[in-house]
Design an enzyme around this catalytic site. Structure first.
Site, PDB file in Angstrom:
ATOM      1  N   HIS A 357       0.843  -1.266   0.096  1.00 27.53           N
ATOM      2  CA  HIS A 357       0.018  -0.138  -0.013  1.00 27.53           C
ATOM      3  C   HIS A 357       0.627   1.264   0.002  1.00 27.53           C
ATOM      4  O   HIS A 357       0.503   2.349  -0.470  1.00 27.53           O
ATOM      5  CB  HIS A 357      -0.963   0.082   1.288  1.00 27.53           C
ATOM      6  N   CYS A 358       2.123   1.129   0.594  1.00 26.18           N
ATOM      7  CA  CYS A 358       2.804   2.320   0.864  1.00 26.18           C
ATOM      8  C   CYS A 358       3.399   2.666  -0.492  1.00 26.18           C
ATOM      9  O   CYS A 358       3.888   3.994  -0.628  1.00 26.18           O
ATOM     10  CB  CYS A 358       4.160   1.953   1.775  1.00 26.18           C
TER      11      CYS A 358
END
Length: 559
Positions: A357-358
């Site tokens: 997600h980052c």
């Protein structure tokens, strides 16, 4: 005419020279964590963010599971995510790829060609990224007056000016307005549900000490339409303090929270966060379903960043590290998000504070459909017919609702799905009716829409795979009330185990989730029964007791 709000470019140029000078003799890749040099720069930099007026009208922050037309990634000697995932994403949406220039574009093109990336869906943007953490510095999508997609920029909480410029570059690339909200932040510490609720850790307070919490709330309301801003502590207790490292909205009424063993010193903090959300109402007016995904003990070397997944257009990319907990994490997603394609993404480059997600960020579909509806859910008072009302919006110019839409689909007692055309009642509001319901029925339903560009939308997102579900409270006559009064369930707040007292020694007991899903069922063979359901996820549940032609419901909370 589109408006693009630029930051102080001269200041950024000067500051970037400082960054380059500071790192000129360094050969390492910037880390997610601030380096010592960056930490010093954060203390001394002169940084002025040019805040714009807030957008006017009805503002709505767009959720991650809504329709996306693209994704942003950045090349910094690599992408931080496996090329296999980049290839998979490129088959479905446009990839906006930030590279240093033409030479790097050529290098990346060759790499993409060798790894099955769909180059016809790749747009290269020449802006040398300082890092590959696209989630943290990319703009947040909003929609204004339910018709026009725009973006919100913010001061990135890292002294990385090229990264910090990505929002207005994307605004220019897409031709959408970009609004500047002067609240220092990072995308990994913000998640929203598309209905005005958002969550961050108290890092947002720590990094904006010149404002009170009320002033920060006002910014989020004015720029993002966030009316309900949950700011929590950080149970992970690590340097990053980002919500996506331990929690994730999976839908408006579902939230995934990491679970650690009791031996972990953070156990009580994680349980407190899970219990907090289990006792909060979602934007649809009933308690969250809190879903838990297991991680290893803090002292273990295991990598389990399972909440750090990426949802895009009916697929969920879940980080995998080779841990013996990987398969269990995928199973949690499959059960919590029926109908989605759950894709495990293996890498040795994941951390508990930094994974899928980052390193990637969705780009909202400028011509999406949005269905707004407050559902019937769980236990409701009996009616022979239920009116279903929804507002349906089409985004973008020259895009309209397709003929014959929206439609209401419903099923009673798991029978065949029936379809009813919804009727326009006023403005964007459509209505239809579910009929033929008896007192003992369980009803499932979803709403479907399509626009003239053949973009489809359902609510809930997966339609018949994960519909809205409701049951009925039928204690109406004297005998029903007598039966109901004879039922005793204790304690109603429990860990999945409880005692049940009934007036008869035969019957059946069923436990449903807040979404109406059947989770546990057993026969009653005595008037005193100890129930061990095995349900571990915190949240609100409905218990149905059936005996001698009578039935009643109880609510329990599992912690």
């Amino acid at each position: 005419m589109k408006r693009f709000f630029y930051k102080n470019s001269l200041l950024f140029q000067l500051f970037f020279i400082v960054i380059l000078s500071a790192n000129a003799q360094q050969t390492y890749h910037l880390t997610h964590k601030l380096s010592d040099e960056e930490r010093a720069l954060m203390q001394t930099r002169e940084y002025k963010f040019n805040e714009t007026p807030a957008p006017t009208g009805d503002i709505r922050a767009i959720a991650e599971w809504e329709s996306m037309e693209g994704a942003i990634v950045a090349y910094d000697g690599g992408f931080g995510i496996p090329l296999s995932m980049i290839s998979a994403v490129s088959q479905d949406v446009t990839l906006y790829v930030f590279v240093a220039g033409a030479a790097e574009e050529n290098t990346v093109t060759n790499t993409f060609q060798s790894n099955g990336v769909n180059l016809s869906n790749v747009v290269f943007i020449h802006q040398d990224p300082n890092s590959w953490w696209a989630r943290d510095y990319s703009p947040w999508p909003i929609v204004i007056n339910e018709e026009t997609v725009a973006m919100v920029d913010f001061p990135y909480n890292r002294p990385r000016p090229n990264d910090d410029n990505v929002p207005f570059i994307m605004g220019g690339e897409l031709g959408v307005d970009v609004y500047g909200m002067n609240v220092t932040h990072a995308g990994g510490n913000f998640m929203c549900d598309g209905y005005g609720t958002a969550v961050s850790t108290d890092l947002v307070y720590e990094e904006n000490t010149s404002m009170t919490p009320a002033q920060i709330d006002a910014k989020f309301q004015n720029y993002l339409g966030i009316d309900n801003y949950f700011v929590t502590n950080d149970p992970q207790d690590d340097y990053i303090k980002h919500v996506d490292c331990w929690g994730k909205f999976l839908d408006v009424d579902k939230i995934l929270i990491t679970q650690v063993p009791e031996s972990d010193y953070r156990y009580e903090d994680y349980e407190a966060i899970a219990n907090f959300f289990a006792n909060q109402n979602c934007s649809w007016g009933y308690p969250y379903e809190v879903i838990r995904v297991q991680a290893a003990d803090f002292n273990s070397s295991d990598i389990n960043p399972y909440t750090n997944s990426f949802i895009i257009n009916n697929k969920v990319y879940v980080p995998q590290s080779g841990s013996n907990l990987d398969d269990d994490a995928l199973a949690v997603y499959e059960e919590a998000m029926p109908g989605y394609e759950i894709v495990g993404v293996y890498s040795t480059g994941w951390y508990n504070t930094d994974a899928v997600h980052c390193r990637i960020h969705g780009v909202a579909n400028r011509q999406m459909l949005h269905i707004k509806h407050t559902p019937y859910n769980g236990l409701v008072d009996y009616q022979s017919a239920f009116d279903i009302e929804a507002k349906v919006y089409t985004y973008g110019s020259d895009v309209n609702l397709a003929s014959g839409y929206p439609k209401l689909h419903y099923s009673i007692n798991d029978g065949e799905w029936q379809t009813v055309d919804m009727t326009l009642s006023s403005g964007n509001t459509y209505t239809a009716q579910i009929t033929g319901i008896s007192e003992t029925d369980t009803t499932k339903y979803y709403i479907e829409a399509k626009n003239t560009n053949n973009t489809e939308s359902k609510l809930p997102v997966m339609g018949s795979e994960d519909p809205f579900v409701f049951h009925h409270n039928t204690t109406s006559d004297v005998s029903d009330v007598t039966f109901d009064n004879a039922i005793n369930l204790y304690p109603n707040v429990n860990n999945g185990n409880f005692d049940l007292t009934t007036p008869y020694n035969t019957g059946r007991m069923t436990i449903f989730g807040a979404d109406g899903k059947l989770l546990y069922q057993t026969n009653i063979t005595d008037t005193e029964t100890h129930i061990m359901s095995g349900i571990n996820n915190s949240g609100l549940y409905f218990v149905k007791i059936e005996q001698e032609g009578y039935q009643t419901f109880r609510k329990i909370i599992i912690k």
